[in-house]
Design a protein around this motif. Structure first.
Motif, PDB file in Angstrom:
ATOM      1  N   ILE A  14      36.445 -61.184  41.764  1.00 26.97           N
ATOM      2  CA  ILE A  14      36.518 -62.363  42.765  1.00 26.97           C
ATOM      3  C   ILE A  14      37.291 -63.431  42.355  1.00 26.97           C
ATOM      4  O   ILE A  14      37.125 -63.945  41.224  1.00 26.97           O
ATOM      5  N   THR A  15      38.292 -63.656  43.078  1.00 26.43           N
ATOM      6  CA  THR A  15      39.118 -64.829  42.574  1.00 26.43           C
ATOM      7  C   THR A  15      39.321 -66.201  43.614  1.00 26.43           C
ATOM      8  O   THR A  15      40.042 -66.984  43.256  1.00 26.43           O
ATOM      9  N   ALA A  16      38.502 -65.911  44.839  1.00 28.85           N
ATOM     10  CA  ALA A  16      38.656 -66.910  45.587  1.00 28.85           C
ATOM     11  C   ALA A  16      37.231 -66.975  46.336  1.00 28.85           C
ATOM     12  O   ALA A  16      36.850 -66.056  46.635  1.00 28.85           O
ATOM     13  N   HIS A  63      38.295 -62.533  29.982  1.00 27.60           N
ATOM     14  CA  HIS A  63      39.391 -61.269  30.416  1.00 27.60           C
ATOM     15  C   HIS A  63      39.315 -61.203  31.818  1.00 27.60           C
ATOM     16  O   HIS A  63      38.291 -60.904  32.488  1.00 27.60           O
ATOM     17  N   PRO A  64      40.457 -61.446  32.446  1.00 28.10           N
ATOM     18  CA  PRO A  64      40.637 -61.106  33.869  1.00 28.10           C
ATOM     19  C   PRO A  64      40.243 -59.863  34.019  1.00 28.10           C
ATOM     20  O   PRO A  64      40.331 -58.958  33.409  1.00 28.10           O
ATOM     21  N   ASN A  65      39.714 -59.375  35.550  1.00 29.03           N
ATOM     22  CA  ASN A  65      39.094 -58.255  35.814  1.00 29.03           C
ATOM     23  C   ASN A  65      37.663 -58.128  35.286  1.00 29.03           C
ATOM     24  O   ASN A  65      37.061 -56.873  35.290  1.00 29.03           O
ATOM     25  N   MET A  66      37.345 -59.066  34.592  1.00 32.73           N
ATOM     26  CA  MET A  66      35.805 -59.266  34.319  1.00 32.73           C
ATOM     27  C   MET A  66      35.260 -60.462  34.700  1.00 32.73           C
ATOM     28  O   MET A  66      35.990 -61.113  35.329  1.00 32.73           O
ATOM     29  N   LEU A  67      33.864 -60.501  34.895  1.00 29.40           N
ATOM     30  CA  LEU A  67      33.237 -61.764  35.549  1.00 29.40           C
ATOM     31  C   LEU A  67      33.454 -62.878  35.013  1.00 29.40           C
ATOM     32  O   LEU A  67      33.881 -63.978  35.487  1.00 29.40           O
ATOM     33  N   ILE A  68      33.513 -62.876  33.528  1.00 33.73           N
ATOM     34  CA  ILE A  68      33.813 -63.951  32.756  1.00 33.73           C
ATOM     35  C   ILE A  68      35.358 -63.904  32.129  1.00 33.73           C
ATOM     36  O   ILE A  68      35.654 -63.113  31.414  1.00 33.73           O
ATOM     37  N   TYR A  69      36.106 -65.006  32.790  1.00 32.89           N
ATOM     38  CA  TYR A  69      37.471 -64.630  32.586  1.00 32.89           C
ATOM     39  C   TYR A  69      38.210 -66.176  32.136  1.00 32.89           C
ATOM     40  O   TYR A  69      39.368 -66.153  31.864  1.00 32.89           O
ATOM     41  N   GLU A  70      37.308 -67.170  32.115  1.00 33.26           N
ATOM     42  CA  GLU A  70      37.703 -68.569  32.006  1.00 33.26           C
ATOM     43  C   GLU A  70      36.613 -69.361  31.308  1.00 33.26           C
ATOM     44  O   GLU A  70      35.354 -68.936  31.283  1.00 33.26           O
ATOM     45  N   PRO A  71      36.894 -70.532  30.677  1.00 34.68           N
ATOM     46  CA  PRO A  71      35.852 -71.246  29.879  1.00 34.68           C
ATOM     47  C   PRO A  71      34.640 -71.770  30.722  1.00 34.68           C
ATOM     48  O   PRO A  71      33.649 -71.808  29.924  1.00 34.68           O
ATOM     49  N   HIS A  72      34.805 -71.940  31.814  1.00 32.89           N
ATOM     50  CA  HIS A  72      33.721 -72.578  32.527  1.00 32.89           C
ATOM     51  C   HIS A  72      32.588 -71.437  32.958  1.00 32.89           C
ATOM     52  O   HIS A  72      31.601 -71.735  32.884  1.00 32.89           O
ATOM     53  N   GLY A  73      33.209 -70.225  33.234  1.00 32.78           N
ATOM     54  CA  GLY A  73      32.354 -69.151  33.423  1.00 32.78           C
ATOM     55  C   GLY A  73      31.591 -68.795  32.312  1.00 32.78           C
ATOM     56  O   GLY A  73      30.400 -68.284  32.214  1.00 32.78           O
ATOM     57  N   PRO A 106      43.276 -66.440  23.183  1.00 37.08           N
ATOM     58  CA  PRO A 106      44.217 -67.138  24.046  1.00 37.08           C
ATOM     59  C   PRO A 106      45.259 -66.375  24.952  1.00 37.08           C
ATOM     60  O   PRO A 106      45.542 -67.022  25.932  1.00 37.08           O
ATOM     61  N   SER A 107      45.357 -65.114  24.916  1.00 36.45           N
ATOM     62  CA  SER A 107      46.315 -64.542  25.381  1.00 36.45           C
ATOM     63  C   SER A 107      46.236 -64.504  26.861  1.00 36.45           C
ATOM     64  O   SER A 107      47.206 -64.669  27.704  1.00 36.45           O
ATOM     65  N   HIS A 108      44.919 -64.294  27.318  1.00 35.34           N
ATOM     66  CA  HIS A 108      44.566 -64.009  28.763  1.00 35.34           C
ATOM     67  C   HIS A 108      44.480 -65.523  29.423  1.00 35.34           C
ATOM     68  O   HIS A 108      44.503 -65.358  30.649  1.00 35.34           O
ATOM     69  N   LEU A 109      44.504 -66.477  28.677  1.00 37.23           N
ATOM     70  CA  LEU A 109      44.150 -67.902  29.130  1.00 37.23           C
ATOM     71  C   LEU A 109      45.544 -68.418  29.355  1.00 37.23           C
ATOM     72  O   LEU A 109      45.829 -69.153  30.230  1.00 37.23           O
ATOM     73  N   TYR A 110      46.622 -68.007  28.710  1.00 35.93           N
ATOM     74  CA  TYR A 110      47.729 -68.649  28.741  1.00 35.93           C
ATOM     75  C   TYR A 110      48.386 -68.237  30.187  1.00 35.93           C
ATOM     76  O   TYR A 110      49.012 -69.319  30.776  1.00 35.93           O
ATOM     77  N   TRP A 111      48.454 -67.141  30.594  1.00 31.19           N
ATOM     78  CA  TRP A 111      49.007 -66.623  32.089  1.00 31.19           C
ATOM     79  C   TRP A 111      48.058 -67.326  33.130  1.00 31.19           C
ATOM     80  O   TRP A 111      48.732 -67.416  34.144  1.00 31.19           O
ATOM     81  N   GLN A 112      47.009 -67.608  32.651  1.00 27.58           N
ATOM     82  CA  GLN A 112      46.294 -68.359  33.713  1.00 27.58           C
ATOM     83  C   GLN A 112      46.447 -69.955  33.852  1.00 27.58           C
ATOM     84  O   GLN A 112      45.985 -70.787  34.781  1.00 27.58           O
ATOM     85  N   GLY A 113      47.348 -70.403  33.073  1.00 28.52           N
ATOM     86  CA  GLY A 113      47.713 -71.751  33.239  1.00 28.52           C
ATOM     87  C   GLY A 113      46.799 -72.748  32.346  1.00 28.52           C
ATOM     88  O   GLY A 113      46.967 -73.952  32.691  1.00 28.52           O
ATOM     89  N   ILE A 114      45.682 -72.189  31.511  1.00 34.94           N
ATOM     90  CA  ILE A 114      44.826 -73.024  30.804  1.00 34.94           C
ATOM     91  C   ILE A 114      45.356 -73.310  29.674  1.00 34.94           C
ATOM     92  O   ILE A 114      46.082 -72.636  28.761  1.00 34.94           O
ATOM     93  N   THR A 115      45.217 -74.803  29.322  1.00 37.02           N
ATOM     94  CA  THR A 115      45.509 -75.315  27.848  1.00 37.02           C
ATOM     95  C   THR A 115      44.783 -74.711  26.751  1.00 37.02           C
ATOM     96  O   THR A 115      43.376 -75.250  26.917  1.00 37.02           O
ATOM     97  N   ILE A 116      45.314 -74.171  25.868  1.00 41.42           N
ATOM     98  CA  ILE A 116      44.336 -73.612  24.743  1.00 41.42           C
ATOM     99  C   ILE A 116      43.734 -74.511  24.039  1.00 41.42           C
ATOM    100  O   ILE A 116      42.280 -74.559  23.892  1.00 41.42           O
ATOM    101  N   THR A 117      44.251 -75.815  23.586  1.00 45.12           N
ATOM    102  CA  THR A 117      43.482 -76.457  22.615  1.00 45.12           C
ATOM    103  C   THR A 117      42.165 -77.291  23.502  1.00 45.12           C
ATOM    104  O   THR A 117      41.265 -77.620  23.028  1.00 45.12           O
ATOM    105  N   ASP A 118      42.431 -77.429  24.765  1.00 43.08           N
ATOM    106  CA  ASP A 118      41.629 -78.107  25.559  1.00 43.08           C
ATOM    107  C   ASP A 118      40.489 -77.168  25.887  1.00 43.08           C
ATOM    108  O   ASP A 118      39.270 -77.585  25.782  1.00 43.08           O
ATOM    109  N   ALA A 119      40.899 -75.893  25.996  1.00 38.31           N
ATOM    110  CA  ALA A 119      39.681 -74.985  26.196  1.00 38.31           C
ATOM    111  C   ALA A 119      39.211 -74.886  24.868  1.00 38.31           C
ATOM    112  O   ALA A 119      37.567 -74.373  24.916  1.00 38.31           O
ATOM    113  N   ILE A 120      39.608 -74.674  23.545  1.00 44.55           N
ATOM    114  CA  ILE A 120      38.816 -74.639  22.315  1.00 44.55           C
ATOM    115  C   ILE A 120      37.908 -75.813  22.308  1.00 44.55           C
ATOM    116  O   ILE A 120      36.616 -75.797  21.957  1.00 44.55           O
TER     117      ILE A 120
END
Length: 322
Positions: free
Chosen positions: A127-129, A169-179, A197-211
């Motif tokens: 689910i993405t929306a 990881h996209p296509n999993m429930l947890i795919y970004e830092p807030h989740g 970081p590889s899956h976060l880059y293409w989502q537009g997430i700033t890696i150092t901020d996520a860390i």
């Protein structure tokens, strides 16, 4: 910190052959697969679980090559709506936790899994929306399935003194830092991130901020070193939710790349520095999935760059601030 390697790209080598090669190129840690999508070519669970003799052989090999295991990897879907597939993934995870404990390895890396969108569905649903409303309802159903499972598994891992590091990881429930932070908050401190970081880059997430975000929550248990390159002409036309085959490189909007081929050396030095700021002092485990280079060349180039980026000593006192 030390440089590690997730070993599936070396599946054509024995464990000793992989250790010998990796030691020669300056690697200090391995992350072998023990089930699921990474396979278990270098450390078959059934051959080593509860077997003191085979475990001692592994320890002897590691010692002879001055190597350690940073984590055991088993990436699968324990929340799959197919009960048999979910049970298989759950068994892999639990046995990986047990084996990690027996080998004095403190971390198991994995995915969060992904349930179906409702009790009658037969396939996982990413689910993405939140709209139309049934999508929001489906997401709520998925969290209701995920939290009790991971809460119980965290308790299981705690019995063995092992942390669970979930790759966002996209296509999993947890795919970004807030989740990731939500799951940890609802299930316990044994649950954290395998920060890739590889899956976060293409989502537009700033890696150092996520860390920093996850670091403030002590939520990073392990780190992957894996790069991604976004190809803007393709992305401008179709975005980054790209279903083009991975081996159709000219037509994809992004590709996994060897470290340094998506982002330069200064960027990776920023990553290392930010990891030090939040207190991470483990392995940077290289995961090679770059279709534009061979496994060995990709690994060697990644090691070469990371060798210049990582810190090998403890920081001294800030005498200039006195």
């Amino acid at each position: 910190m030390d440089i590690g390697v997730h070993t599936p790209p070396l599946a054509d080598e024995s464990l000793e052959g992989a250790l010998s090669y990796l030691s020669e190129i300056g690697v200090g840690a391995i992350e072998p697969g023990v089930g699921g999508h990474p396979g278990q070519d270098h450390l078959p669970r059934a051959e080593h679980l509860d077997d003191d003799s085979s475990q001692q052989e592994v320890r002897n090999l590691l010692e002879s090559y001055d190597m350690r295991i940073s984590a055991l990897a088993t990436h699968n879907n324990p929340l799959h709506p197919d009960d048999e597939r979910a049970a298989e993934a759950d068994t892999e995870l639990r046995e990986a936790i047990e084996l990690a404990s027996q080998l004095d390895v403190g971390v198991v890396t994995c995915f969060s899994g992904l349930p179906a969108g409702g009790p009658k569905d037969e396939v996982p649903n990413w689910i993405t929306a939140p709209w139309p409303p049934e999508h929001d309802e489906a997401l709520e159903y998925q969290w209701e399935r995920a939290v009790p499972y991971w809460e119980e598994l965290a308790e299981y891992a705690d019995e063995y003194g092992v942390d669970i590091a979930i790759e966002m990881h996209p296509n999993m429930l947890i795919y970004e830092p807030h989740g990731m932070a939500r799951l940890r908050e609802e299930t316990g401190e044994r649950i954290g991130a395998n920060f890739d970081p590889s899956h976060l880059y293409w989502q537009g997430i700033t890696i150092t901020d996520a860390i920093r975000y996850l670091g403030e929550r002590d939520a990073i248990h392990h780190v992957h070193a894996k790069d991604t390159k976004i190809y803007e002409p393709q992305a401008r036309e179709k975005g980054v939710l790209d279903t083009t085959a991975y081996d159709d490189e000219p037509n994809r909007s992004w590709l996994f790349r060897s470290v340094g081929y998506g982002h330069g050396e200064s960027h990776w030095k920023d990553i290392v520095s930010t990891l030090r700021m939040i207190g991470y002092d483990g392995a940077l485990s290289i995961e090679h999935e770059d279709s534009l280079t061979s496994s060995r060349e990709g690994l060697e180039k990644a090691v070469d760059l990371l060798d210049r980026a990582i810190f090998e000593t403890e920081p001294g006192e800030a005498y200039w601030a006195e």
